[in-house]
Design an enzyme around this catalytic site. Structure first.
Site, PDB file in Angstrom:
ATOM      1  N   ASP A   1       1.386   8.313   3.836  1.00 18.05           N
ATOM      2  CA  ASP A   1       0.792   7.062   3.374  1.00 18.05           C
ATOM      3  C   ASP A   1       1.842   6.161   2.750  1.00 18.05           C
ATOM      4  O   ASP A   1       1.816   4.945   2.918  1.00 18.05           O
ATOM      5  CB  ASP A   1      -0.296   7.340   2.345  1.00 18.05           C
ATOM      6  CG  ASP A   1      -1.493   8.020   2.991  1.00 18.05           C
ATOM      7  OD1 ASP A   1      -2.460   8.301   2.284  1.00 18.05           O
ATOM      8  OD2 ASP A   1      -1.446   8.256   4.214  1.00 18.05           O
TER       9      ASP A   1
ATOM     10  N   GLU B   1       4.961   5.870   3.486  1.00 19.66           N
ATOM     11  CA  GLU B   1       5.769   5.203   4.496  1.00 19.66           C
ATOM     12  C   GLU B   1       4.978   4.055   5.134  1.00 19.66           C
ATOM     13  O   GLU B   1       5.505   2.973   5.387  1.00 19.66           O
ATOM     14  CB  GLU B   1       6.198   6.208   5.557  1.00 19.66           C
ATOM     15  CG  GLU B   1       7.268   5.651   6.447  1.00 19.66           C
ATOM     16  CD  GLU B   1       7.891   6.720   7.329  1.00 19.66           C
ATOM     17  OE1 GLU B   1       7.779   7.910   7.006  1.00 19.66           O
ATOM     18  OE2 GLU B   1       8.474   6.346   8.340  1.00 19.66           O
TER      19      GLU B   1
ATOM     20  N   ASP C   1       2.627   2.390   3.674  1.00 11.33           N
ATOM     21  CA  ASP C   1       2.586   1.330   2.672  1.00 11.33           C
ATOM     22  C   ASP C   1       3.879   0.516   2.662  1.00 11.33           C
ATOM     23  O   ASP C   1       3.861  -0.706   2.499  1.00 11.33           O
ATOM     24  CB  ASP C   1       2.341   1.911   1.270  1.00 11.33           C
ATOM     25  CG  ASP C   1       0.914   2.418   1.113  1.00 11.33           C
ATOM     26  OD1 ASP C   1       0.695   3.281   0.255  1.00 11.33           O
ATOM     27  OD2 ASP C   1       0.035   1.943   1.858  1.00 11.33           O
TER      28      ASP C   1
ATOM     29  N   LYS D   1      -8.459   6.795  -7.203  1.00  8.63           N
ATOM     30  CA  LYS D   1      -8.510   6.425  -5.790  1.00  8.63           C
ATOM     31  C   LYS D   1      -8.593   7.715  -4.984  1.00  8.63           C
ATOM     32  O   LYS D   1      -7.637   8.474  -4.895  1.00  8.63           O
ATOM     33  CB  LYS D   1      -7.276   5.619  -5.396  1.00  8.63           C
ATOM     34  CG  LYS D   1      -7.378   5.081  -3.985  1.00  8.63           C
ATOM     35  CD  LYS D   1      -6.303   4.056  -3.708  1.00  8.63           C
ATOM     36  CE  LYS D   1      -6.527   3.377  -2.375  1.00  8.63           C
ATOM     37  NZ  LYS D   1      -6.686   4.284  -1.250  1.00  8.63           N
TER      38      LYS D   1
ATOM     39  N   ARG E   1     -16.177   3.548   8.082  1.00  6.43           N
ATOM     40  CA  ARG E   1     -15.770   2.165   7.923  1.00  6.43           C
ATOM     41  C   ARG E   1     -15.385   1.507   9.246  1.00  6.43           C
ATOM     42  O   ARG E   1     -15.661   0.339   9.474  1.00  6.43           O
ATOM     43  CB  ARG E   1     -14.590   2.069   6.955  1.00  6.43           C
ATOM     44  CG  ARG E   1     -14.174   0.626   6.745  1.00  6.43           C
ATOM     45  CD  ARG E   1     -13.156   0.496   5.671  1.00  6.43           C
ATOM     46  NE  ARG E   1     -11.891   1.075   6.077  1.00  6.43           N
ATOM     47  CZ  ARG E   1     -10.770   0.948   5.384  1.00  6.43           C
ATOM     48  NH1 ARG E   1     -10.782   0.286   4.249  1.00  6.43           N
ATOM     49  NH2 ARG E   1      -9.668   1.487   5.797  1.00  6.43           N
TER      50      ARG E   1
ATOM     51  N   GLU F   1     -16.497   7.621  -0.946  1.00  6.98           N
ATOM     52  CA  GLU F   1     -15.489   8.371  -0.229  1.00  6.98           C
ATOM     53  C   GLU F   1     -15.981   9.796  -0.032  1.00  6.98           C
ATOM     54  O   GLU F   1     -16.394  10.452  -0.986  1.00  6.98           O
ATOM     55  CB  GLU F   1     -14.218   8.342  -1.094  1.00  6.98           C
ATOM     56  CG  GLU F   1     -12.942   8.209  -0.363  1.00  6.98           C
ATOM     57  CD  GLU F   1     -12.694   6.825   0.273  1.00  6.98           C
ATOM     58  OE1 GLU F   1     -13.452   5.874   0.016  1.00  6.98           O
ATOM     59  OE2 GLU F   1     -11.730   6.749   1.052  1.00  6.98           O
TER      60      GLU F   1
ATOM     61  N   CYS G   1      26.154  29.617  17.986  1.00  4.36           N
ATOM     62  CA  CYS G   1      26.148  30.848  18.770  1.00  4.36           C
ATOM     63  C   CYS G   1      26.775  30.497  20.109  1.00  4.36           C
ATOM     64  O   CYS G   1      26.256  29.661  20.842  1.00  4.36           O
ATOM     65  CB  CYS G   1      24.718  31.342  18.955  1.00  4.36           C
ATOM     66  SG  CYS G   1      24.608  32.599  20.236  1.00  4.36           S
TER      67      CYS G   1
HETATM   68  S1  IVH Z   1     -13.445   0.190  -3.937  1.00  4.04           S
HETATM   69  C1  IVH Z   1     -14.212  -3.722  -2.124  1.00  4.04           C
HETATM   70  N1  IVH Z   1     -12.844   2.407  -5.220  1.00  4.04           N
HETATM   71  O1  IVH Z   1      -9.577   3.217  -0.600  1.00  4.04           O
HETATM   72  C2  IVH Z   1     -13.525  -2.539  -2.653  1.00  4.04           C
HETATM   73  N2  IVH Z   1     -12.230   2.221  -2.953  1.00  4.04           N
HETATM   74  O2  IVH Z   1      -7.291   1.812   0.441  1.00  4.04           O
HETATM   75  C3  IVH Z   1     -13.805  -1.397  -1.815  1.00  4.04           C
HETATM   76  N3  IVH Z   1     -11.128   4.209  -2.065  1.00  4.04           N
HETATM   77  O3  IVH Z   1     -11.374   1.119   1.517  1.00  4.04           O
HETATM   78  C4  IVH Z   1     -13.247  -0.152  -2.247  1.00  4.04           C
HETATM   79  N4  IVH Z   1     -11.220   5.392  -3.896  1.00  4.04           N
HETATM   80  O4  IVH Z   1     -12.282   3.532   1.140  1.00  4.04           O
HETATM   81  C5  IVH Z   1     -12.783   1.730  -4.071  1.00  4.04           C
HETATM   82  N5  IVH Z   1     -12.440   4.313  -6.459  1.00  4.04           N
HETATM   83  C6  IVH Z   1     -12.363   3.647  -5.316  1.00  4.04           C
HETATM   84  C7  IVH Z   1     -11.781   4.203  -4.163  1.00  4.04           C
HETATM   85  C8  IVH Z   1     -11.732   3.452  -2.999  1.00  4.04           C
HETATM   86  C9  IVH Z   1     -10.837   5.376  -2.628  1.00  4.04           C
HETATM   87  C10 IVH Z   1     -10.832   3.858  -0.668  1.00  4.04           C
HETATM   88  C11 IVH Z   1     -11.806   2.922  -0.024  1.00  4.04           C
HETATM   89  C12 IVH Z   1     -10.982   1.711   0.334  1.00  4.04           C
HETATM   90  C13 IVH Z   1      -9.623   2.302   0.441  1.00  4.04           C
HETATM   91  C14 IVH Z   1      -8.536   1.257   0.329  1.00  4.04           C
END
Ligand code: IVH
Length: 674
Positions: free
Chosen positions: A40, A42, A44, A121, A142, A179, A431
C-alpha cells in the site's frame, strides 16, 4: 514557454502517463484480483507523485485520472449494484505537516473550532449495507464507487452484522457503510489450514477478507470468521444525524458493530495525541489497521466542506509509516540459482509485516551476512518498507541465545556438492558445475521455457522438475525431443495436456533469436542485451564467430558483457547445445532486415501498460532506434499502440479512434523488421 519549460512539461507529461498506467495496473490487481503486487505504501507513493505533478502542471489534469476516480472496476462474478449515494475514498496525510495543512483548509472552509472524530483505519474490504424498514436487504462492495457487487448472501453469514436493526421505529432507508475484516488470529489460523491442505495461503488479512467475501458459495464465507466495523453512512431517509459521533451512537444502539476505539477530540493537537498513541499501539487490536481517520464531527460542517471528485474534504486518512517487526530467524539456507550464483537466505518464523506474511528474506551474499552478523536462532528485525521485498535489518543482539555461532558460507554447492568459487573482485560465490548441478538445471530449464525467454506454455516449474527427476531432460535441447509416450508417464498429464505441451514446444521453435539468447542463460544477457545482440549479429553462428572486440564495438554493449558472451561461445558444450537445438528445428537466426534498416521509419507509436520483457525505457529506446517516434498520447496520427499488461486509458482511446493495437510479441516482431 521557454525551451527548458517545454522540456520539463514534456517530461512531466510522460511521467504522468506512466504513473497513471501503473496505478491502474495496481488498482486492478488490488480490487479485482485481490492479489496486489506492491505494498500500500508504494501505491500511495505513486499516487502522491501523480498528484504533485498534476498540481504543478494543471494542464495535465484529466477527469479520468486516478486522482479523480476511485478503486477498481467490479469483478464480473456477482450482480452489479448501483449505490444510492457514491462511496467515496479518503485523501491521505503521511505527516503531521500534511495533517496541519488539511486542518487549515477545514478552518478556511468552516472557521475555527470544529471538533473531530478520530477512528482507526481498518485495512479491510469496504461494504455498504442497505436496511429498508430495518431489514437488511442488500450488501454490496464498493466497486468503482458508483457500482459495486451484490454480496448480500455472503454478508448475511457474517457474525455481528444484524439482519434486522434493533429499533422500534426504524428509518425507511439507511445505507450503513463499514469495513469487513478478518481478525489477525483468524487470518493466521485460516492460512495454516490452507497451507496444510496444500492450498495457496493469502498474503494478508485484507486479501483473505476479500477472498472470503467473494465466494460463490456462502457456506465458505460462513466458515471464515469475518467481522465488520461500521464507519459511515450513505443514503438515509427518515433519519438524520447532527454529528458523526451521533451517527455511531445511533448505529451501536441499532445493534450495528461499532469499533470501541473511536474518540472525539476538540482540537488538532488532541487529534495528534490520538494518532501517536495508535501508531505505537497498532497491534493492540486484533484487526489490521494501516492508519487512522480524522473526520470533522458535525454533519452540517461536513456538508459545507463537501467533497472533491473522489474524497470528502471533511475527512482525512493519516497513514502509518512502513512497518518493522521482529521474528525468529530459524536458519540460514543457501540456494543455487540458474547462473550458478549461490545466495544465502533467511528462513523466518512467519511474521506479518506491513500487511504481508514474510517467511523468507534474501541475505544477498556472504559479505552482507557478515556485515549484519545475523545468526541462526537470532531474533531479527524484518522490514517491508515501501517495497515489496522484505529485508532483514539486523539482529536484536540482546536476544541472541548463548552459543549462537557466526554463519559461514558453505564451501560446497548445497545442491551438487561441487566446491564453490568466488572470483576475485566479486561478491558472489558460484557453483561451477553448470551441467551437473540439479538446482541450476531446474532453474535454467524453467527460465528457458519461461515467458521472458522461449515462452513454452505448460512447461512450468513442477513439470520441469518431474521431467528432470525422470531423466527425460537435462538441458534445453532435450525439450525438443520429448515424445507423447514420455509425457504420458507424468502425473496430471492426459491426452489433451500432452498435445498442448507438444504444440507449445513446437511453436517455440520459431521464436526470434533474442529469446533463444535469453534462454541460453549467458551471463549479463537479459532481454535488452539479447535484442541488441540479435539485431547486431542476426544469428548464433555470427555471434559465436565474433571476437570480443567486435562484440564490444556494438553500441550499448560494454566490455563486461562482451567478455561474458565471448567466454560463453568458447565453451564447446555451449556450441554443441546450439547444434542440438538447431538439429531439432529451433531457429538460431533471425530473418534479417537489411543492415541498418529502420523498420519503423516514419511511424508514430504509443506504449501503454507493462511489457513482460522490456522496461518502458528499453522499449522506447528500441522503438526509436528502429526509426519510430514514441508519442505519449494517442491521436489519429498514431500508427499503432503497443498494449502490454493492464494497458489503461490509452488503449481505449486507440480503440475509439480506430488506431491499430498490437501486443508485445507483435511489437518485437516489428522491431525486428519482419
Ligand atoms: S470513512 C466518506 N472511516 O478506507 C468517507 N473509511 O482509503 C468514507 N476505511 O473507502 C470512509 N477505515 O473503505 C472511513 N474508519 C474509517 C475507515 C475507512 C477504513 C476505508 C474505507 C475508505 C478507504 C479509503
Amino acid at each position: 514557454m521557454s525551451h527548458s519549460d517545454e522540456r520539463r512539461h514534456a517530461e512531466a507529461k510522460l511521467r504522468v502517463e506512466e504513473l497513471r498506467s501503473l496505478i491502474e495496473h495496481h488498482r486492478y490487481r488490488y480490487h479485482v484480483l485481490d492479489d496486489p503486487d506492491v505494498s500500500d505504501a508504494e501505491y500511495d507513493d505513486l499516487m502522491g507523485e501523480l498528484r504533485a505533478l498534476e498540481d504543478a502542471f494543471p494542464e495535465l489534469q484529466t477527469p479520468d485520472s486516478p486522482t479523480r476516480t476511485i478503486g477498481g472496476a467490479p469483478a464480473a462474478l456477482f450482480a452489479p449494484v448501483e449505490h444510492r449515494a457514491r462511496m467515496l475514498s479518503l485523501d491521505n496525510a503521511f505527516t503531521f505537516e500534511e495533517l496541519d495543512a488539511w486542518a487549515r483548509r477545514v478552518e478556511r472552509g468552516v472557521g475555527a473550532g470544529a471538533s473531530f472524530a478520530c477512528e482507526l483505519k481498518i485495512d479491510g474490504v469496504a461494504c455498504a449495507l442497505t436496511f429498508e424498514a430495518g431489514v437488511l436487504t442488500r450488501a454490496a462492495t464498493r466497486g468503482d464507487g458508483r457500482t459495486g457487487e451484490d454480496i448480500t448472501a455472503n454478508v448475511r453469514t457474517v457474525e455481528g452484522v444484524p439482519r434486522r436493526l434493533r429499533l422500534d421505529d426504524p428509518p425507511s432507508v439507511i445505507e450503513v457503510r463499514g469495513e469487513m475484516y478478518l481478525p489477525v488470529a483468524a487470518f493466521e489460523d485460516l492460512n495454516r489450514r490452507l497451507d496444510e491442505s496444500g492450498q495457496r495461503a493469502f498474503a494478508n488479512p485484507r486479501n483473505a477478507a476479500a477472498g472470503s467475501l467473494r465466494q460463490k458459495d456462502p457456506r465458505i464465507t460462513a466458515s471464515r470468521p469475518l467481522r465488520m466495523w461500521v464507519h459511515s453512512f450513505g443514503a438515509a431517509e427518515g433519519v438524520s444525524f447532527d454529528s458523526h459521533l451521533g451517527f455511531l451512537a445511533w448505529a451501536a444502539g441499532a445493534g450495528l458493530p461499532v469499533a470501541p476505539t473511536t474518540e472525539g477530540r476538540g482540537s488538532i493537537e488532541g487529534v495528534k495525541e490520538y494518532l501517536s498513541y495508535w501508531q505505537e499501539h497498532r497491534h493492540d487490536v486484533d484487526w489490521e489497521i494501516d492508519g487512522t481517520v480524522v473526520k470533522v464531527d458535525r454533519t452540517d460542517l461536513q456538508r459545507e466542506l463537501g467533497a472533491t471528485s473522489n474524497a470528502p474534504r471533511w475527512a482525512i486518512a493519516y497513514k502509518f509509516p512502513p512497518e518493522e517487526r521482529t521474528t525468529l530467524l530459524r536458519k540460514i539456507g543457501v540456494h543455487t540459482g540458474r547462473t550458478g550464483k549461490v545466495t544465502p537466505y533467511a528462513v523466518l518464523e512467519p511474521v506479518l509485516v506491513g500487511g504481508v506474511t514474510v517467511t523468507y528474506a534474501t541475505l544477498h551474499n556472504e559479505d552482507e551476512v557478515r556485515r549484519k552478523d545475523v545468526r541462526a536462532k537470532d531474533t531479527v528485525i524484518v522490514r517491508r518498507a515501501g517495497d515489496v521485498i522484505p529485508e532483514i535489518v539486523g539482529p536484536v543482539v540482546s536476544k541472541r541465545p548463548k552459543g549462537a555461532r557466526r554463519w559461514k558460507m558453505p564451501r560446497t554447492c548445497p545442491s551438487c556438492g561441487t566446491p564453490l568459487v568466488r572470483a576475485p573482485g566479486e561478491v558472489d560465490y558460484r557453483c561451477p558445475n553448470k551441467a551437473g548441478c540439479p538446482d541450476q538445471s531446474v532453474e535454467w530449464l524453467f527460465h528457458f521455457a519461461g515467458r521472458g525467454a522461449m515462452d513454452i506454455e505448460g512447461l512450468g516449474y513442477v513439470t520441469v522438475l518431474a521431467l528432470l527427476e525422470r531423466g527425460l531432460i537435462a538441458d534445453p535441447g532435450d525439450i525438443y525431443v520429448l515424445t507423447a509416450e514420455q509425457l504420458a508417464g507424468l502425473d496430471g498429464f492426459a491426452e489433451k495436456s500432452i498435445a498442448n505441451l507438444l504444440s507449445a514446444i513446437e511453436a517455440s521453435k520459431e521464436r526470434p533469436l533474442w529469446r533463444l539468447l535469453v534462454g541460453l542463460n549467458i551471463r549479463h544477457v537479459g532481454a535488452h542485451v539479447a535484442q541488441v545482440l540479435a539485431r547486431a549479429f542476426g544469428s548464433m553462428d555470427a555471434l559465436a564467430q565474433a571476437s570480443q572486440d567486435e562484440i564490444d564495438a556494438v553500441p550499448e554493449i560494454g566490455p563486461e558483457i562482451a567478455a561474458a558472451v565471448r567466454a560463453w561461445s568458447d565453451e564447446p558444450d555451449n556450441l554443441s547445445l546450439v547444434e542440438k537445438l538447431r538439429a531439432s528445428g529451433v531457429r538460431t537466426a533471425d530473418e534479417r532486415a537489411e543492415a541498418g534498416a529502420k523498420p519503423l521509419e516514419g511511424k508514430t507509436i504509443v506504449l501503454t501498460g507493462g511489457l513482460a520483457t522490456l522496461s518502458r525505457d528499453e522499449a522506447t529506446a528500441l522503438a526509436q532506434k528502429a526509426g519510430a517516434r514514441v508519442a505519449s498520447g494517442v491521436s489519429k496520427k498514431t500508427d499503432f499502440v503497443v498494449a502490454g499488461e493492464s494497458p489503461g486509458s490509452k488503449r481505449e482511446k486507440a480503440a475509439q479512434l480506430g488506431v491499430e493495437i498490437v501486443g508485445e510479441e507483435e511489437f518485437l516482431r516489428r522491431l525486428g523488421g519482419s
